[in-house]
Write a protein that holds these residues in place. Structure first.
Motif, PDB file in Angstrom:
ATOM      1  N   PRO A   1       3.091   4.411  -1.418  1.00  0.00           N
ATOM      2  CA  PRO A   1       3.271   5.118  -2.691  1.00  0.00           C
ATOM      3  C   PRO A   1       4.494   4.551  -3.400  1.00  0.00           C
ATOM      4  CG  PRO A   1       2.887   6.664  -0.909  1.00  0.00           C
ATOM      5  CD  PRO A   1       3.077   5.335  -0.261  1.00  0.00           C
ATOM      6  N   HIS A   2       4.296   4.102  -4.619  1.00  0.00           N
ATOM      7  CA  HIS A   2       5.327   3.325  -5.303  1.00  0.00           C
ATOM      8  C   HIS A   2       5.680   3.976  -6.626  1.00  0.00           C
ATOM      9  CE1 HIS A   2       6.469  -0.527  -7.665  1.00  0.00           C
ATOM     10  NE2 HIS A   2       7.536   0.006  -7.120  1.00  0.00           N
TER      11      HIS A   2
ATOM     12  N   ASN B   1      -1.033   4.835  -9.633  1.00  0.00           N
ATOM     13  CA  ASN B   1      -0.741   3.407  -9.654  1.00  0.00           C
ATOM     14  C   ASN B   1      -2.018   2.580  -9.711  1.00  0.00           C
ATOM     15  OD1 ASN B   1       2.008   3.837  -9.596  1.00  0.00           O
ATOM     16  ND2 ASN B   1       2.184   3.597  -7.384  1.00  0.00           N
ATOM     17  N   GLU B   2      -3.018   2.992  -8.954  1.00  0.00           N
ATOM     18  CA  GLU B   2      -4.286   2.260  -8.969  1.00  0.00           C
ATOM     19  C   GLU B   2      -4.949   2.336 -10.337  1.00  0.00           C
ATOM     20  OE1 GLU B   2      -5.578   0.309  -6.776  1.00  0.00           O
ATOM     21  OE2 GLU B   2      -3.956   0.617  -5.337  1.00  0.00           O
TER      22      GLU B   2
ATOM     23  N   ASP C   1       0.173  10.919  -2.373  1.00  0.00           N
ATOM     24  CA  ASP C   1      -1.175  10.387  -2.575  1.00  0.00           C
ATOM     25  C   ASP C   1      -1.535  10.325  -4.057  1.00  0.00           C
ATOM     26  OD1 ASP C   1      -1.498  10.113   0.134  1.00  0.00           O
ATOM     27  OD2 ASP C   1      -2.444  12.084   0.394  1.00  0.00           O
TER      28      ASP C   1
ATOM     29  N   LYS D   1      -0.094   7.218  -5.549  1.00  0.00           N
ATOM     30  CA  LYS D   1      -0.902   6.027  -5.260  1.00  0.00           C
ATOM     31  C   LYS D   1      -2.122   5.963  -6.175  1.00  0.00           C
ATOM     32  CE  LYS D   1      -1.572   4.744  -1.072  1.00  0.00           C
ATOM     33  NZ  LYS D   1      -1.973   4.692   0.345  1.00  0.00           N
TER      34      LYS D   1
ATOM     35  N   SER E   1       0.806  -1.222   0.000  1.00  0.00           N
ATOM     36  CA  SER E   1       0.000   0.000   0.000  1.00  0.00           C
ATOM     37  C   SER E   1       0.840   1.273   0.000  1.00  0.00           C
ATOM     38  CB  SER E   1      -0.923   0.014   1.226  1.00  0.00           C
ATOM     39  OG  SER E   1      -0.163  -0.051   2.425  1.00  0.00           O
TER      40      SER E   1
END
Length: 881
Positions: free
Chosen positions: A426-427, A844-845, A838, A841, A424
């Motif tokens: 941030p990548h 990425n989703e 954020d 993230k 979960s």
């Protein structure tokens, strides 16, 4: 398996089996059975090396000696080859000394000091080793009369320095060794044993046993050891750490207490209090209670560790590589020593050959750490495969507790699954697991509308020749599920094979899984070019112009939101301009295959009667000589690289030449002289109308169809019209399609050179032969009702591009130093900001869901297509029955 040190009080005192005796029996049994050294698990082999001094080379030497022994008494003779006393192992003063199984005969040869120590242990129990005479403790330990215990409490904190003396064999799979690896990747200097047990959801006692074994083997250092007061003066020159250069020697077969230990062992190392491997001041050291989750994780895969090990760049760097692979983690506190070794390696000018590839990975890692650490410290290196070994729940707890951001290196192997490893967090890296499979490339070509000719073959496909889509390319790339990334260099495309070799590789791989075939060069491997994103961070004017001019790059920029991530796009010049697709469809669609009679050039057979007279023969010869220079195959007309005039120096488009084939062709052409043709004009066997000249992609037919076709050809032969040579296309086939035979008498195919399509038109692709035909097809597809709402702002017509999109990778590249430095600077200055985490993230989703949607659409279409075929087969079977 490992010696159960936590049960030593029962095993040593009750059974008189010390760790040394246990490992002697283990090694003797393996030698007697002639087992491989690799059958010994990693930690067991490391403990054997510590106590017996038997490593891989020594074990092979003992096996060779054992083979020369006779069968009678072989077991006893093998044990005679093994050491009789343990090595002079390193000891720490805070360890505990316990009394073993002592008999009256064991006490008789002892001196006064040894007897006094035994009496002390009998009367008062275990003692701290630092309060006793070091030499007496060492002598009693080597005689097996005492054993050592390494006490660990729940409040202790340990650090893991670069591994030395670790044996890389295999993982046994038992619960304790699995736990050892889980603790390895989770432990750090700021986490206590109790907190570590809570993160892993493991009993605290088991974690204590694991950490105790680390300290015993020298793989970890206790940062808060119990106080030793008063410390005996003899411990000032005690051996507390291993010097592994003479560590390979086997201990003597007989015990001589007067023998100098330094002659057979190692140089004494002065005990130094090193509570931490970190070079930070106490004020700079980070406490998890104050800023838990403030670390940055740099995710890498096993390939990087393998490069640092295989390159033989330096012995000290190899120890760091072993740590990266086995521990799966290198904390920020140990990165200073790693950077020192990397500086030495990069400055070495003698590294050449294949080692340059490994040196490039080391240099890029050095640049990345030098650029990221000043702004993102503390920074840890984590191996993705080690994180997966923790399990999803434990991995999530670990990452959420200690880290705030995850950054991936690129390219990563398929097993890395960096998106799943980051959890979960941030990548900045590949989001879905499918990003490491050929699905990602298909998705990129679908979104961008640009890409090399690509063909996806399902498992079990029988590949009997070069697919029409890939004809004319002499260099092909073969990728199958499970294969590693091949595009790692900045020059020509890595992994580019010749057409023949690529077909052999594809046929072999299709037995195991799906295969992706790509064209990567007409005559030679395509040169590669890497563009970083976001485009605003690239100061190169040529790169900026490429991002603004290339329609496919602009589509990727908008769709994948590349302005909030970092990485690079790989472009290739495959030798043919990429005409692109004006409006790529929003959803995946399987275009129905066009009829072969509409897309294939037809080879017209020469009838027997048309050559029965001198007039028809002369007319045919004249027209053939006129059109010889302009007759082209579909492949030649598409690539325009094969000379069509008669020249001995001309080369085929696919790059393959053969002297034998050329001589055979000359002989065949000599046999086609005009007088020979006239001589055999009236013979029914002179020209095999339906066997020698057949249509492209022909299928099998019946003999009746052949007879009827021959009769039909005779009826129309009285017209004495010569066959237009534009319709003669050289083909090699052994079967005839009745559908294509019906078109032989169609005179509308005369002069059909303009109607010959490119090799890519008959399948799902975005390439065509002629620009006018492409414009027509693009207009037709644009009005087909396909939803293109996500391309509202993309109304430009497709433009030919020299550079086509091959691949896209998120993260830090580890093959190009200049590119790596630019991306790392952009990451620090633009991306790694609290207000953007954020957004990262969310991006990425979105990318994950979009790629999974694309994959699901492809699978549904393929499944429905297979179901339709199966349904038709069932119907045909029913009617036949």
């Amino acid at each position: 398996m490992l010696y159960p040190y936590h049960l030593a009080d029962m095993i040593v005192k009750g059974l008189r089996i010390t760790p040394f005796i246990y490992y002697v029996e283990v090694v003797a049994l393996l030698i007697e059975l002639e087992k491989s050294y690799d059958t010994m698990p990693n930690f067991t082999a490391a403990d054997c090396l510590r106590l017996l001094g038997i490593g891989r080379n020594e074990y092979l030497e003992l096996v060779a000696k054992a083979r020369s022994l006779g069968r009678r008494g072989k077991a006893k003779a093998i044990r005679a080859l093994l050491p009789r006393v343990p090595l002079n192992i390193p000891m720490q003063p805070w360890w505990r000394v316990e009394l073993g199984y002592v008999l009256e005969d064991d006490v008789k040869p002892l001196g006064e000091s040894e007897r006094a120590l035994i009496d002390l242990l009998i009367d008062r129990g275990s003692q701290t080793a630092g309060t006793l005479d070091y030499h007496v403790v060492k002598t009693l330990y080597r005689r097996g009369l005492i054993y050592l215990d390494v006490p660990i409490t729940a409040a202790d904190k340990v650090s893991v320095p670069p591994l030395k003396g670790f044996v890389m064999n295999r993982i046994a799979g038992d619960y304790f060794e699995t736990l050892l690896y889980k603790v390895f990747v989770s432990i750090d200097e700021h986490t206590s044993v109790a907190d570590l047990a809570a993160v892993l959801q493991v009993e605290c006692e088991l974690v204590k046993q694991a950490v105790s074994l680390y300290c015993r083997l020298g793989f970890a250092n206790n940062l808060q050891p119990p106080p030793v007061a008063p410390q005996h003066p003899s411990w000032r020159e005690a051996v507390t750490t291993h010097n592994h250069q003479p560590y390979r020697q086997i201990s003597p077969l007989t015990f001589d207490p007067n023998l100098d230990d330094d002659a057979i062992q190692m140089e004494p190392i002065i005990l130094k209090q090193t509570p931490s491997t970190s070079k930070q001041s106490p004020e700079e050291q980070v406490e998890p209670s104050k800023n838990g989750g403030q670390r940055v994780a740099v995710l890498f895969d096993s390939t990087l560790a393998a490069y640092l090990m295989m390159g033989n760049l330096s012995p000290d760097l190899k120890s760091h590589a072993v740590t990266l692979f086995e521990v799966g983690k290198l904390p920020d506190e140990s990165l200073d020593s790693l950077l020192m070794e990397l500086d030495k390696v990069v400055a070495d000018p003698e590294i050449e050959g294949e080692a340059r590839r490994y040196l490039a990975a080391a240099a890029c890692l050095r640049i990345a750490l030098r650029t990221l650490r000043p702004k993102l410290r503390p920074l840890d290196l984590l191996r993705c495969e080690a994180l997966h070994a923790l399990g999803a729940a434990a991995r999530t707890r670990l990452l959420s507790t200690k880290y705030k951001l995850a950054i991936s290196t690129a390219p990563l192997c398929r097993e890395a699954r960096a998106g799943a490893a980051a959890g979960s967090l941030p990548h900045v890296g590949p989001a879905p697991p499918e990003a490491h499979t050929p699905w990602m490339r298909l998705y990129l070509y679908h979104v961008a509308g640009y890409g090399p000719p690509t063909l996806l073959l399902t498992k079990g496909t029988q590949l009997r020749g070069v697919p029409r889509l890939l004809l004319g390319y002499s260099r092909l790339s073969v990728s199958w599920w499970g294969a590693e990334s091949a595009l790692e260099g900045a020059g020509a495309a890595a992994g580019a094979l010749g057409a023949a070799a690529a077909l052999l590789a594809a046929r072999s791989a299709l037995r195991r899984g799906p295969v992706l075939l790509q064209a990567v060069g007409v005559r030679q491997p395509a040169p590669l070019r890497h563009l970083m994103f976001p485009p605003e961070a690239d100061t190169c004017p040529e790169s900026q112009a490429m991002w603004s001019r290339h329609a496919g790059l602009r589509r990727l920029l908008r769709r994948l939101r590349l302005w909030r991530s970092v990485g690079y796009v790989t472009l290739a010049d495959i030798g043919v301009p990429d005409l692109g697709c004006a409006r790529p469809p929003a959803t995946v669609q399987l275009v129905p295959q066009r009829k072969k009679k509409e897309i294939c050039g037809m080879a017209k057979p020469v009838s027997e009667i048309s050559l029965s007279s001198t007039e028809s023969t002369e007319k045919y010869t004249e027209e053939y000589s006129k059109t010889l220079t302009r007759l082209q195959s579909p492949i030649e007309s598409h690539f325009a690289v094969t000379p069509t005039t008669e020249s001995k120096n001309s080369s085929p488009a696919n790059g393959f030449t053969s002297a034998e084939c050329g001589q055979l062709l000359c002989d065949e052409l000599d046999n086609l002289a005009l007088d020979d043709v006239t001589k055999h004009a009236h013979s029914k066997e002179s020209i095999a109308c339906s066997d020698d000249l057949v249509p492209i992609h022909s299928s099998s037919t019946s003999i009746e169809d052949l007879k009827s076709e021959k009769k039909h050809s005779k009826e129309h032969s009285t017209s004495k019209e010569s066959i237009a040579s534009d319709d003669l296309v050289p083909i090699h086939s052994s079967s005839v399609s009745s559908e294509n035979l019906s078109k032989k008498c169609d005179r509308s195919s005369v002069g059909a050179l303009e109607d010959l399509l490119s090799p890519a038109e008959e399948s799902i692709s975005m390439f065509t032969q002629l620009s006018d035909k492409l414009t027509e097809m693009s207009a037709t597809e644009g009005d087909s009702g396909v939803d293109t709402a996500h391309y509202v702002s993309d109304d430009e017509a497709c433009k030919p591009e020299r550079w086509t999109i091959v691949d896209l990778q998120f993260g830090i590249p580890l093959f190009d130093e200049a590119l790596c430095e630019k991306i790392c600077k952009c990451l620090v200055e633009r991306i790694a900001k609290p207000e953007l985490l954020d957004k990262v993230k969310e991006d990425n989703e979105f990318i994950r869901s979009d790629i999974l949607k694309f994959v699901s659409q492809c699978q549904v279409n393929i499944t429905m297509d297979k179901l339709t075929i199966h349904f038709l087969q069932v119907i045909l079977y029913f009617f036949e029955y």
